[in-house]
Each structure stands twice: as structure tokens, then as C-alpha cells.
Design a protein around this motif. Sequence first.
Motif, PDB file in Angstrom:
ATOM      1  N   GLY A 178      -4.560   4.064  -0.868  1.00 12.57           N
ATOM      2  CA  GLY A 178      -3.352   3.454  -0.313  1.00 12.57           C
ATOM      3  C   GLY A 178      -3.047   3.940   1.095  1.00 12.57           C
ATOM      4  O   GLY A 178      -2.625   3.162   1.959  1.00 12.57           O
ATOM      5  N   THR A 179      -3.295   5.242   1.330  1.00 14.63           N
ATOM      6  CA  THR A 179      -3.056   5.792   2.673  1.00 14.63           C
ATOM      7  C   THR A 179      -4.009   5.179   3.686  1.00 14.63           C
ATOM      8  O   THR A 179      -3.609   4.830   4.811  1.00 14.63           O
ATOM      9  CB  THR A 179      -3.211   7.319   2.645  1.00 14.63           C
ATOM     10  OG1 THR A 179      -2.291   7.874   1.701  1.00 14.63           O
ATOM     11  CG2 THR A 179      -2.946   7.909   4.018  1.00 14.63           C
ATOM     12  N   MET A 217      -5.924   6.580  -5.857  1.00 13.90           N
ATOM     13  CA  MET A 217      -4.949   5.584  -5.417  1.00 13.90           C
ATOM     14  C   MET A 217      -4.166   6.054  -4.201  1.00 13.90           C
ATOM     15  O   MET A 217      -3.861   5.273  -3.288  1.00 13.90           O
ATOM     16  CB  MET A 217      -3.993   5.263  -6.568  1.00 13.90           C
ATOM     17  CG  MET A 217      -4.659   4.575  -7.756  1.00 13.90           C
ATOM     18  SD  MET A 217      -5.438   3.004  -7.318  1.00 13.90           S
ATOM     19  CE  MET A 217      -3.995   2.017  -6.940  1.00 13.90           C
ATOM     20  N   VAL A 218      -3.826   7.338  -4.150  1.00 15.98           N
ATOM     21  CA  VAL A 218      -3.096   7.866  -3.000  1.00 15.98           C
ATOM     22  C   VAL A 218      -3.963   7.808  -1.749  1.00 15.98           C
ATOM     23  O   VAL A 218      -3.523   7.378  -0.671  1.00 15.98           O
ATOM     24  CB  VAL A 218      -2.610   9.297  -3.270  1.00 15.98           C
ATOM     25  CG1 VAL A 218      -2.087   9.939  -1.980  1.00 15.98           C
ATOM     26  CG2 VAL A 218      -1.535   9.289  -4.330  1.00 15.98           C
ATOM     27  N   ILE A 219      -5.219   8.259  -1.886  1.00 15.29           N
ATOM     28  CA  ILE A 219      -6.116   8.236  -0.714  1.00 15.29           C
ATOM     29  C   ILE A 219      -6.391   6.800  -0.277  1.00 15.29           C
ATOM     30  O   ILE A 219      -6.328   6.469   0.918  1.00 15.29           O
ATOM     31  CB  ILE A 219      -7.435   8.970  -1.055  1.00 15.29           C
ATOM     32  CG1 ILE A 219      -7.166  10.447  -1.298  1.00 15.29           C
ATOM     33  CG2 ILE A 219      -8.441   8.786   0.086  1.00 15.29           C
ATOM     34  CD1 ILE A 219      -8.383  11.220  -1.747  1.00 15.29           C
ATOM     35  N   VAL A 271       1.132   4.312  -2.824  1.00 19.73           N
ATOM     36  CA  VAL A 271       1.066   5.749  -2.513  1.00 19.73           C
ATOM     37  C   VAL A 271       2.278   6.472  -3.091  1.00 19.73           C
ATOM     38  O   VAL A 271       2.162   7.548  -3.702  1.00 19.73           O
ATOM     39  CB  VAL A 271       0.954   5.961  -0.992  1.00 19.73           C
ATOM     40  CG1 VAL A 271       1.074   7.448  -0.651  1.00 19.73           C
ATOM     41  CG2 VAL A 271      -0.353   5.404  -0.468  1.00 19.73           C
ATOM     42  N   ALA A 272       3.451   5.881  -2.909  1.00 21.56           N
ATOM     43  CA  ALA A 272       4.670   6.519  -3.401  1.00 21.56           C
ATOM     44  C   ALA A 272       4.687   6.600  -4.920  1.00 21.56           C
ATOM     45  O   ALA A 272       5.254   7.533  -5.510  1.00 21.56           O
ATOM     46  CB  ALA A 272       5.883   5.736  -2.903  1.00 21.56           C
ATOM     47  N   ALA A 327       0.830  -1.210   0.000  1.00 25.37           N
ATOM     48  CA  ALA A 327       0.000   0.000   0.000  1.00 25.37           C
ATOM     49  C   ALA A 327       0.858   1.251   0.000  1.00 25.37           C
ATOM     50  O   ALA A 327       0.570   2.235  -0.692  1.00 25.37           O
ATOM     51  CB  ALA A 327      -0.938  -0.012   1.212  1.00 25.37           C
ATOM     52  N   LEU A 328       1.946   1.207   0.769  1.00 30.44           N
ATOM     53  CA  LEU A 328       2.852   2.355   0.811  1.00 30.44           C
ATOM     54  C   LEU A 328       3.528   2.562  -0.539  1.00 30.44           C
ATOM     55  O   LEU A 328       3.752   3.716  -0.972  1.00 30.44           O
ATOM     56  CB  LEU A 328       3.892   2.134   1.916  1.00 30.44           C
ATOM     57  CG  LEU A 328       4.801   3.317   2.249  1.00 30.44           C
ATOM     58  CD1 LEU A 328       3.958   4.499   2.749  1.00 30.44           C
ATOM     59  CD2 LEU A 328       5.823   2.913   3.307  1.00 30.44           C
ATOM     60  N   VAL A 381      -0.326  13.338  -8.563  1.00 23.55           N
ATOM     61  CA  VAL A 381      -1.429  14.082  -7.940  1.00 23.55           C
ATOM     62  C   VAL A 381      -1.432  15.526  -8.412  1.00 23.55           C
ATOM     63  O   VAL A 381      -2.487  16.161  -8.574  1.00 23.55           O
ATOM     64  CB  VAL A 381      -1.321  13.993  -6.396  1.00 23.55           C
ATOM     65  CG1 VAL A 381      -2.360  14.897  -5.731  1.00 23.55           C
ATOM     66  CG2 VAL A 381      -1.505  12.562  -5.940  1.00 23.55           C
ATOM     67  N   VAL A 424       1.889   9.492  -5.959  1.00 25.17           N
ATOM     68  CA  VAL A 424       2.003  10.843  -5.404  1.00 25.17           C
ATOM     69  C   VAL A 424       2.499  11.845  -6.437  1.00 25.17           C
ATOM     70  O   VAL A 424       1.969  12.977  -6.529  1.00 25.17           O
ATOM     71  CB  VAL A 424       2.906  10.831  -4.149  1.00 25.17           C
ATOM     72  CG1 VAL A 424       3.404  12.234  -3.801  1.00 25.17           C
ATOM     73  CG2 VAL A 424       2.152  10.260  -2.967  1.00 25.17           C
TER      74      VAL A 424
END
Length: 298
Positions: free
Chosen positions: A57-58, A53-55, A36-37, A32-33, A43, A40
Motif C-alpha cells: 500500500g505504501t 499489505m502495508v509495504i 495501509v491504515a 491505498a492509504l 504489523v 498497520v
Amino acid sequence: MTDFSAPALRQSSETPARTMSGYVALLLAIAALAVVATFVPQVGDNTPLAVAMVIGGTLVFTFLIIGFYLLQPNQAAVILMFGDYRGTDRTTGLRWTWPWMIKKKVSVRANNIISEKIKVNDLRGNPIEMAAQVVWRVTDTAQALFDVDDYKAFVVVQIEAAVRTIGSRYPYDDFEHQEVTLRGNHDQVGVELRQELIARLTVAGITVDECGFTHLAYAQEIAGAMLRRQQAQAVVAARKTLVEGAVGMVELALEQLSAKDVVHLDDERRAAMVSNLMVVLCGERDTQPVVNTGSLYQ
């Protein structure tokens, strides 16, 4: 007719909890991290997919992180969900369960405690001082947490109660060696103390591996009188042994003199000889020899 009796205590029982290895959840958290990476940088372009995907994954990463907990050897975790007991996890290492589960860790290692010195009246009413050393451990985590308010304080109180019970059941000492005593039968009394403690601590899911007395003595107010009594009885016992041995030696001497026809003594001289031998054998000081230059009757 109204029944005013108190309701029986509901006894808890430990059951295995449904948890999973934390390493699987750790891989998912890392994945998941990584997601996010990856998204990002995108975005800034206001790409809906990147934002989603960022939201997502966070949220997944946070969800997984909250559910982690660690268990060391001989350590257990009691799992609760909204106040309801859901089981106990005893598997060591990195573990994971649902984030809304409450984890309460309980040590199942051996604990050693030395009680305070307490004053107890023994079977004969003599005040004595006693203290015990107890090795205990938790065997049922559910009972330890839910059947008593504070299981560690419960152990301390029950140790004192058990010591008082055992101390009042036997006399401190018996110089005639005809009954079980606290001082003379230390191992036997220790076994009985352990049985008493196990019976008292079962309600809290606790067992006793070992116990014994670390302090056992008369109370200060009677210690001096009891010491003089012990000394007097010891002196009497020593005198009794000395007299028994002296009588045997005198009897043997008279038998040897008669058997070997060394000398013939009438009853009066025999009594005098017995008296002299008893004085020599039982006296506290060394006797001084006296040479008789006359006849036996002078």
C-alpha cells in the motif's frame, strides 16, 4: 564533392499527450492509504499478510502521488520520457501520468512586452528612436521548447530586429504627404510590423495578437534641427493657404465692383487697389484705415 551545408532544423509539432484525470488516481491513492491504515495495527503481530499489505500500500501510494500535477486555465504541460517528447496536455485541473514522465509547464496566455528604445535610421538616413508594444502568446508548445533555446529571450530579440526592419523601410515624416511614413501612417505600419513579427516568430510556435509603436521620435542629435524644419514648413504652408485665400477675395472684390458698376479703375489704380487689399489681407498686424479727402488720383 563534400557537402558542407548546415543540416536543416528539425521542426517540432505539438501532439496531444496520453494522460488521465487525476481524480481517478486520487481515489486509488486514498484506497491505498486506507489499506495501509487498516493493516498497520497488525504489523506488531508479525503477520506476513499485514506486512505485505502495508509495504504494498505504501509503494502504491507513493507511486500514485509522484504522478500528480495541476494545470490552470491557459496552461499546458509538455510530457517527456527519457528526453523523448510524448505530447502536450492542455486539460485543466488535477492530472496524472506515469511517475517517470517529466512534466514541463508552459503558459499559453497572452503576454505583453514593451521593447527598449532603440535608435534606427529611417529610409532617408535620419536617426530616429523607436519602441514597440507587442502582445504575443505560445501556440505550439513543442516548437517553443524544442526549436529555440529560450523562447522568451527569442521574442525580445526578434521584436528589436523587426522594429529595425520596419523603421528603415519608411521615412519618419513626409510633409508633402506623397508616401507612406512612420508618423503619418501609424495603423498601416503597425499591421506590417505585426506581419513581420509573425513571420519571425513562427519558428518558435509563437503568434502576435497585437502590436504598435509606443515611442517614435527623432534622435536627440537632430531633434532641434528637425523641429525648426517642421516649424518653417508649417509657416510656409500657412502662408500659402493665406495667399490663396487673399487672391480669391481680391478677385471676387474686383469682379463685384465691375459687375455692379460701382467705380471704373484704370490698370494703374486697379494694381494699386490689388496691392492694398493684399497688404490688408496678408499682413500679420491690423491695418490702420486712412481716409482719402482728395480725389482718387491725389
